[in-house]
Design an enzyme around this catalytic site. Structure first.
Site, mmCIF file in Angstrom:
data_model
loop_
_atom_site.group_PDB
_atom_site.id
_atom_site.type_symbol
_atom_site.label_atom_id
_atom_site.label_comp_id
_atom_site.label_asym_id
_atom_site.label_seq_id
_atom_site.Cartn_x
_atom_site.Cartn_y
_atom_site.Cartn_z
ATOM 1 N N ASN A 298 -4.978 19.524 -20.117
ATOM 2 C CA ASN A 298 -5.315 18.539 -21.070
ATOM 3 C C ASN A 298 -5.282 19.579 -22.679
ATOM 4 O O ASN A 298 -5.998 19.071 -23.536
ATOM 5 C CB ASN A 298 -6.908 17.986 -21.184
ATOM 6 N N HIS B 86 -5.304 17.749 -25.961
ATOM 7 C CA HIS B 86 -5.480 16.343 -25.598
ATOM 8 C C HIS B 86 -6.565 15.714 -26.132
ATOM 9 O O HIS B 86 -6.412 14.425 -26.497
ATOM 10 C CB HIS B 86 -5.027 15.902 -24.061
ATOM 11 N N LYS C 251 3.155 23.421 -13.947
ATOM 12 C CA LYS C 251 2.589 22.485 -13.469
ATOM 13 C C LYS C 251 2.201 22.318 -12.363
ATOM 14 O O LYS C 251 1.229 21.918 -11.542
ATOM 15 C CB LYS C 251 3.291 21.127 -14.131
ATOM 16 N N HIS D 120 3.307 10.685 -28.506
ATOM 17 C CA HIS D 120 2.233 11.488 -27.660
ATOM 18 C C HIS D 120 2.337 12.886 -28.152
ATOM 19 O O HIS D 120 1.489 13.357 -28.232
ATOM 20 C CB HIS D 120 2.516 11.285 -26.424
ATOM 21 N N GLU E 108 4.714 19.325 -25.246
ATOM 22 C CA GLU E 108 4.292 19.421 -24.016
ATOM 23 C C GLU E 108 4.835 20.846 -23.434
ATOM 24 O O GLU E 108 4.133 21.505 -22.676
ATOM 25 C CB GLU E 108 4.609 18.330 -22.943
ATOM 26 N N LYS F 201 0.602 11.240 -11.009
ATOM 27 C CA LYS F 201 -0.215 10.266 -11.545
ATOM 28 C C LYS F 201 0.810 9.145 -12.013
ATOM 29 O O LYS F 201 1.968 9.263 -12.518
ATOM 30 C CB LYS F 201 -0.503 10.738 -13.068
ATOM 31 N N HIS G 177 -5.458 12.711 -27.975
ATOM 32 C CA HIS G 177 -5.631 11.400 -27.930
ATOM 33 C C HIS G 177 -6.348 10.639 -28.932
ATOM 34 O O HIS G 177 -5.861 9.190 -29.081
ATOM 35 C CB HIS G 177 -6.326 11.122 -26.551
ATOM 36 N N GLU H 34 -7.562 16.745 -10.023
ATOM 37 C CA GLU H 34 -8.076 17.201 -11.257
ATOM 38 C C GLU H 34 -9.641 16.988 -11.540
ATOM 39 O O GLU H 34 -10.191 16.818 -12.540
ATOM 40 C CB GLU H 34 -7.737 15.854 -12.469
ATOM 41 N N ARG I 163 -7.206 21.365 -12.885
ATOM 42 C CA ARG I 163 -6.137 20.701 -13.517
ATOM 43 C C ARG I 163 -6.515 20.245 -14.926
ATOM 44 O O ARG I 163 -5.363 19.866 -15.926
ATOM 45 C CB ARG I 163 -5.964 19.283 -12.718
ATOM 46 N N ARG J 59 0.805 -1.336 0.076
ATOM 47 C CA ARG J 59 0.023 0.166 -0.061
ATOM 48 C C ARG J 59 0.690 1.373 0.151
ATOM 49 O O ARG J 59 0.414 2.344 0.575
ATOM 50 C CB ARG J 59 -0.881 0.206 1.159
#
Lengths: 368, 368
Positions: free
Chosen positions: A251, A254, A233, A271, A190, A148, A258, A243, A247, A126
């Protein structure tokens, strides 16, 4: 890698604190930084075969010099190894080490490795302490901050994951010299995203250059760029860790990005390449909705072009056709309870999240 | 299941809030409670085949009546299914449902199911909303509060997991009537743990009975017992969400208990049975170290006996011999960076965590 300037950013969050250092000569100081929050004992280094050849020696030496007993889990390089099977390999390596809750995990590599190792660290017992050594521009500016972590399922990218912040991130700018031009460019997309959506000063800094930054750029040139991205960021993440809302500005580019990535097949289009074209789509929607003046839109697209980024589907290496994109944009909408939220711009640094995007307007805005 | 008294406890934590309801007739109100924090749409019910036969009908009806579209992931009952393979089945069911970040996961079952479904909910798309319907005494008093989720690896229990709090827990006391005597007893050991380590009032309440509670006890009898346990655990968890320190008092009886469980082979001896014998060991160490008077120790052991709990290795169904335990106690010490922390008692409700336990004193204290 010579030792030079090092800049620091601290990301303070409820229940987590992440110290980011950006500079040169950081990899050979990994052991000393790890001692800031871990006691000597076993430590697991997670890396891939390509990065390992270049940098695991210096990291392992540094860990051993500081008194740690490092073991290595080396994953084959590539997005397809960002999988649950690779996570099981990390668990096995931790079991073999006799890991306890205080055994640190160190990630050395690009976003695939930092996401994968971070997820292993998040879930073994954990949660184990985690130190990240991002070695690509994309990972240094994007994956290093925000907590993330995750892996792909055969059905899609990043479908499984957890929030788990590294205690320390060492972004050693010296490692960027060994990136190939195309991967550097992918990371630069980015950087451009942050400049356009959040940081007009960074936009000016990049716009003032006669040529775009590349792997051949000096550390002194790259450091302020990476610092500005991480700082921007960090501000966003501290505003909104989960998010829930703000946040999402990260994106920018994106939604279409995506869809392009998925339609091209991951790895065919990188990407950042997909996000660059996605940003052009977002800029065009912003103007079509009357938010962004045409002149600003054109200037922003010119900025992307000046960084040698793709600005239309035809610029991409994979042959992505507009009709291939339909099902992915529609699927994205389905996934979000029928909503397609778009990040649009009023001006550089002035984003707005609009909740009522339609697949049709996104598809119409993607430049062929 | 008739509708009767319902009592509520709210666990407030940084970044999480968990509402626990304890009473009867709660399963048939699942849909209404889910509406408190989720919009109608798809929902995944995770359960096992044994519990499903008894209770999934009423839960599915309630979800459908409230407007949800439920699908079921039914896992074969048993500790060996608390595995990464079962988590993959949950991911697949969520993919088949077209789950997005707002799709809730509902767990219906004992601790295996609530831990497993909770881990799936914690990690799919980095976290889905989670509702827990614990149906065993152990799960209602122990697994329902605290946010621990996880699965076993072949090498040991709960080696992989995450902290993820249910938004709502509905502990329907009516489900305890279908437990077999032995599983009820196993849960009662955790009740006794809380009474001895944290709640002298509960100790008095249980001590005043002429016979111990069992599956035949009425909901009116069981409700205050379960309420007291959940309230005590909630207080501890709110004091210390991440078990850095005080939460370890919940490990009373667990140092020797875990070794007994591991040596017997899981399932041969139930968790609560092992913990009951482990509590006797902890009481004996407490007295040997001069913390707990002999009379108090003997009274506490008598209390465990009055609940029809095992108080020595010979009382256990599996034939566990003292020499079988050595390697597991030593391994536990190794896992914790060389420290063996023990939870001892000065008196009922007055625990102390001592960091300097030795494997020898634990082994010597386990009653044969």
């Amino acid at each position: 890698m010579s030792s030079g300037e090092v800049r620091a950013i601290t990301v303070d969050l409820p229940g987590a604190r992440c110290d980011v250092r950006i500079g040169t000569g950081l990899l050979e100081r990994t052991g000393a930084f790890l001692l800031e929050f871990a006691s000597v004992g076993p430590v697991l280094l997670v890396t891939d075969d390509v990065v390992s050849d270049l940098y695991s020696g210096v990291v392992l030496d540094s860990l051993a010099d500081a008194g740690f007993r490092p073991a290595v889990a080396c994953i084959r390089a590539g997005e397809e190894r960002k999988s649950l099977d690779s996570v099981r390999r990390i668990y096995q390596a931790l079991l073999d080490l006799g890991a306890d809750r205080e055994t640190p995990v160190v990630a050395l590599g690009g976003g695939v490795i930092t996401d994968l190792a971070g997820f292993g660290a998040a879930t073994f017992l954990r949660g184990l302490p985690f130190l990240s050594l991002p070695t690509t521009l994309l990972a240094q500016v994007d994956a290093s901050v925000g907590g993330k972590t995750g892996v792909n399922l055969p059905e899609g990218k990043n479908l499984v994951g957890a929030f788990h912040h590294p205690r320390v991130v060492l972004a050693d700018v010296g490692t960027l010299a060994t990136l190939d031009e195309r991967n550097f460019r992918s990371g630069l997309a980015e950087v451009a995203k942050i400049a356009l959506a959040l940081d007009p000063d960074l936009l000016d800094l990049l716009g003032a250059r006669s040529a775009p930054p590349g792997p051949e750029s000096s550390a002194a040139e790259l450091l302020p760029i990476i610092f500005a991205c991480v700082a921007a960021k960090a501000r966003v993440v501290m505003d909104d860790e989960r998010e829930a809302d703000f946040r999402r500005v990260l994106n920018f580019g994106h939604t279409a990005g995506h869809a392009i990535e998925a339609a091209a097949g991951y790895e065919a289009v990188l990407h950042g390449e997909a996000v660059a074209v996605g940003m052009v789509a977002a800029l065009r929607i912003s103007t079509a909705r009357g938010l962004l003046p045409e002149g600003e839109r054109d200037r922003a697209i010119e900025f992307l072009r000046s960084l040698h980024l793709p600005v239309a589907l035809l610029d991409l290496p994979g042959r992505v056709k507009p009709k291939d994109l339909v099902k992915y944009v529609v699927r994205d909408k389905k996934r979000r309870n029928g909503r397609l939220s778009l990040v649009l711009l009023h001006a550089p640094g002035v984003p707005e999240i609009v909740p009522n995007g339609s697949p049709e307007e996104v598809l119409a805005a993607i430049p062929v």
